[in-house]
Design a protein around this motif. Structure first.
Motif, PDB file in Angstrom:
ATOM      1  N   ASP A 294      38.086  37.407  42.798  1.00  0.00           N
ATOM      2  CA  ASP A 294      38.080  38.724  43.192  1.00  0.00           C
ATOM      3  C   ASP A 294      39.365  39.052  43.520  1.00  0.00           C
ATOM      4  O   ASP A 294      39.941  38.051  42.826  1.00  0.00           O
ATOM      5  N   PRO A 295      40.281  40.326  43.044  1.00  0.00           N
ATOM      6  CA  PRO A 295      42.125  39.691  42.772  1.00  0.00           C
ATOM      7  C   PRO A 295      42.326  39.887  43.817  1.00  0.00           C
ATOM      8  O   PRO A 295      43.116  39.126  44.058  1.00  0.00           O
ATOM      9  N   LYS A 296      41.548  39.666  45.096  1.00  0.00           N
ATOM     10  CA  LYS A 296      42.107  39.475  46.695  1.00  0.00           C
ATOM     11  C   LYS A 296      42.119  38.172  46.526  1.00  0.00           C
ATOM     12  O   LYS A 296      43.398  37.254  47.009  1.00  0.00           O
ATOM     13  N   THR A 455      35.034  37.860  48.065  1.00  0.00           N
ATOM     14  CA  THR A 455      36.216  38.759  49.217  1.00  0.00           C
ATOM     15  C   THR A 455      34.931  39.770  49.690  1.00  0.00           C
ATOM     16  O   THR A 455      34.897  41.054  48.735  1.00  0.00           O
ATOM     17  N   GLY A 456      34.665  39.811  51.200  1.00  0.00           N
ATOM     18  CA  GLY A 456      34.002  41.108  51.561  1.00  0.00           C
ATOM     19  C   GLY A 456      32.697  41.260  51.441  1.00  0.00           C
ATOM     20  O   GLY A 456      31.832  42.432  51.098  1.00  0.00           O
ATOM     21  N   GLY A 457      32.094  39.963  50.515  1.00  0.00           N
ATOM     22  CA  GLY A 457      31.015  40.225  49.796  1.00  0.00           C
ATOM     23  C   GLY A 457      30.287  40.704  48.704  1.00  0.00           C
ATOM     24  O   GLY A 457      28.794  41.589  49.131  1.00  0.00           O
ATOM     25  N   HIS A 458      31.247  41.287  48.391  1.00  0.00           N
ATOM     26  CA  HIS A 458      31.157  43.088  47.554  1.00  0.00           C
ATOM     27  C   HIS A 458      30.858  42.443  45.953  1.00  0.00           C
ATOM     28  O   HIS A 458      31.116  41.745  45.598  1.00  0.00           O
ATOM     29  N   TRP A 459      29.749  43.367  45.574  1.00  0.00           N
ATOM     30  CA  TRP A 459      28.528  42.878  44.475  1.00  0.00           C
ATOM     31  C   TRP A 459      30.262  43.424  42.859  1.00  0.00           C
ATOM     32  O   TRP A 459      30.256  42.539  42.289  1.00  0.00           O
ATOM     33  N   HIS A 460      31.076  44.380  43.057  1.00  0.00           N
ATOM     34  CA  HIS A 460      32.039  44.518  42.166  1.00  0.00           C
ATOM     35  C   HIS A 460      33.623  44.133  42.475  1.00  0.00           C
ATOM     36  O   HIS A 460      34.200  44.567  41.645  1.00  0.00           O
ATOM     37  N   HIS A 461      33.039  42.847  43.297  1.00  0.00           N
ATOM     38  CA  HIS A 461      35.021  42.411  43.634  1.00  0.00           C
ATOM     39  C   HIS A 461      35.823  43.617  44.733  1.00  0.00           C
ATOM     40  O   HIS A 461      36.165  42.987  45.053  1.00  0.00           O
ATOM     41  N   THR A 462      35.818  44.677  44.367  1.00  0.00           N
ATOM     42  CA  THR A 462      36.377  46.151  44.888  1.00  0.00           C
ATOM     43  C   THR A 462      35.552  47.023  43.865  1.00  0.00           C
ATOM     44  O   THR A 462      34.650  46.778  43.288  1.00  0.00           O
ATOM     45  N   ALA A 493      34.948  40.853  38.015  1.00  0.00           N
ATOM     46  CA  ALA A 493      34.554  42.249  38.354  1.00  0.00           C
ATOM     47  C   ALA A 493      35.171  43.682  38.760  1.00  0.00           C
ATOM     48  O   ALA A 493      35.416  44.058  38.558  1.00  0.00           O
ATOM     49  N   GLY A 494      35.853  42.487  39.099  1.00  0.00           N
ATOM     50  CA  GLY A 494      37.547  43.236  40.077  1.00  0.00           C
ATOM     51  C   GLY A 494      38.233  44.603  38.953  1.00  0.00           C
ATOM     52  O   GLY A 494      39.448  44.911  39.445  1.00  0.00           O
ATOM     53  N   SER A 495      38.044  44.155  37.450  1.00  0.00           N
ATOM     54  CA  SER A 495      38.220  43.935  36.354  1.00  0.00           C
ATOM     55  C   SER A 495      37.416  44.903  35.405  1.00  0.00           C
ATOM     56  O   SER A 495      36.431  45.164  36.208  1.00  0.00           O
TER      57      SER A 495
END
Length: 518
Positions: A294-296, A455-462, A493-495
């Motif tokens: 992920d980006p972060k 990061t954050g356990g987010h499916w989409h990374h953001t 996925a953050g892209s």
């Protein structure tokens, strides 16, 4: 010292897709995966002796273009697997069912007729956007003729909708899910069922005025217009086929290889990514580095703010990445009996009305999992018996909304309370569920972060929202897969286009890298 043309960090499906395309193009590619297994959130893992499951529990919109170009069918993946029926569960057994062919039961004739018109219109809108999920979205204000042609292409396709439907697309695309459902249907169950795919995996609810319909259209880009399926071999068949495709393309894949930092060369010509250092201390050099994480995590942990402009770092810090979905896995001695169902085969949604979803979201906003959780349940072992011992089964569920940050912290007691609450909720629809449970686990977003390095356990990374989509995903200066640091790319996925099992970010990033390396 080993040297590669490209190092890819992360062997989730996008990292594997990107690596396969680069390998086919003749590059020497190394993919580094921190975990023992490949696949990231799509990795199939044993959660109890003999019982296996994946956080990603179905496939809805994996790119047929990617599957064809990487010849995944030859490696065991069936992109055309039969779609599952969607079932909105009712405690008394008065379920609403929706098949992939558009047949609805459990609602009135007017809703049935309205659904046909609704689905036809949404398919037109989804087909309008479909080509652009596998394209690099140009920078706003780019002087490039090719970039401007992409915008022109989108404009032409919108004009081809006709004046009335073009205006309707502009209106519908930014509506809250509740508004669209209330405009078209009377059945509360049907409204909740149809809104689910625009909300799952996000920090948004039916009243949220931010891209829930765009997210729904994004998920409708697959072969079956968004209908979910479980192919033979399960989610593992996708990851295994991608691994085989990468290997055939000459890609080297290395597990248990966590990256400590991306190496940045600094000299009089500026900065350049030129390799990685592993946690073991091993240094591996490369002409470029591609991050599928992920980006972060990429910019703040692996690169470091010292190599970035303050404004860019601030934008990365502000990315919304808190996950709101927990994952339940149950090891079952036998199939549970859901009231009113002959067999629990399909995507079963526990959310009897839009307010049920909204109220669950309200609880999570204040740092507590809902007292009445809503969820999506499948029993993947019905399609893939190898997931459980003979005659036994796996139940897999996405539970919404569960906050990443619990107001009192995610203690073992807080997790146990959540687990019991979710089981109690399922028992209202399947009264014998408890007597069938051998073992189980609940993974909060914090658990997903810690176990899968996201990061954050987010499916989409953001978050997949208007301000973090298309040419703004994850932020400008990094939305075209290249980054402010030469030699460093993103493919996760953050892209653009986002998360879910689609393969778009890996495909698009590979195209950009190939163009830049010519």
């Amino acid at each position: 010292m080993n040297h590669f043309d490209t190092i890819i960090i992360g062997a989730g499906h996008n990292g594997l897709v990107c690596g396969s395309y680069l390998g086919k193009n003749g590059q020497k590619v190394l993919i580094l995966e921190a975990a023992e297994q490949l696949g990231g959130l799509a990795a199939t893992r044993e959660f109890s002796p003999g019982f296996n499951a994946s956080v990603a529990q179905t496939i809805s919109h994996f790119s047929t273009k990617v599957a064809k170009e990487l010849n995944l069918s030859a490696h065991g993946f069936d992109v055309a697997a039969a779609p599952m029926t969607n079932i909105s569960l009712n405690k008394e057994g008065n379920h609403v069912t929706l098949t992939s062919s558009g047949e609805i039961t459990g609602v009135g004739s007017e809703d049935q007729q309205n659904y046909q018109q609704y689905q036809q219109l949404l398919k037109r809108f989804a087909n309008l956007l479909k080509p652009f999920w596998l394209k690099t979205m140009p920078r706003i204000g780019s002087p490039s003729i090719k970039d401007n042609l992409t915008f022109a292409h989108l404009g032409i396709k919108m004009r081809m909708l006709g004046k009335q439907d073009m205006a309707e697309f502009m209106r519908v695309a930014t509506l809250p899910a509740r508004d669209l459902m209330d405009e078209n249907f009377d059945s509360d169950q049907l409204k909740a069922l149809l809104s689910w795919d625009g909300l799952i995996g996000s920090k948004m609810a039916p009243r949220s005025p931010n891209a829930t319909i765009l997210a729904l259209l994004y998920r409708m880009s697959g072969l079956h217009d968004g209908a979910h399926s479980l192919p033979s071999g399960g989610i593992a068949s996708l990851i295994n086929s991608l691994h085989k495709a990468a290997t055939k393309a000459g890609v080297e894949v290395q597990t248990n290889s966590k990256v400590k930092q991306i190496l940045i060369q600094a000299d009089e010509t500026g900065l350049k990514a030129n390799g990685v250092e592993l946690q073991s201390g091993e240094i591996i050099s490369a002409d470029r580095v591609v991050s599928a994480v992920d980006p972060k995590r990429t910019f703040l942990d692996l690169v470091g703010p010292q190599h970035l402009e303050i404004d860019f770092t601030s934008r990365i810090n502000r990315l919304r990445c808190d996950g709101y979905v927990a994952k339940l896995h149950l090891a079952l001695s036998d199939l549970p009996n859901f009231t009113g169902l002959t067999k629990p085969d399909g995507r079963m949604i526990i959310a009897d009305e839009l307010d049920s979803i909204e109220f669950a979201f309200d609880d999570a906003k204040y740092g507590e999992p809902s007292q009445k959780p809503v969820m999506e349940i499948v029993i993947p072992s019905l399609h893939n018996p190898e997931l459980a011992p003979s005659g036994q089964h796996v139940l897999s569920a996405h539970v919404m909304y569960v906050p990443y940050k619990h107001k009192n912290g995610w203690t073992e007691q807080a997790k146990a309370d959540l687990y019991e609450r979710v089981i109690d909720t399922i028992a209202e629809y399947a009264p014998d569920i408890r007597e069938k449970i051998i073992d189980g686990e609940i993974l909060t977003p914090l658990d997903l972060e810690q176990q899968f390095n996201v990061t954050g356990g987010h499916w989409h990374h953001t978050e997949l929202s208007i301000s973090q989509m298309l040419m703004m995903r994850p932020t400008y200066e990094a939305a075209q897969y290249s980054t402010p640091i030469p030699g460093l790319y993103l493919c996760g996925a953050g892209s653009h286009p986002g998360g879910g099992l689609i393969g778009g970010p890996g495909h698009n990033a590979a195209n950009e890298i190939i163009k830049a390396s010519k």
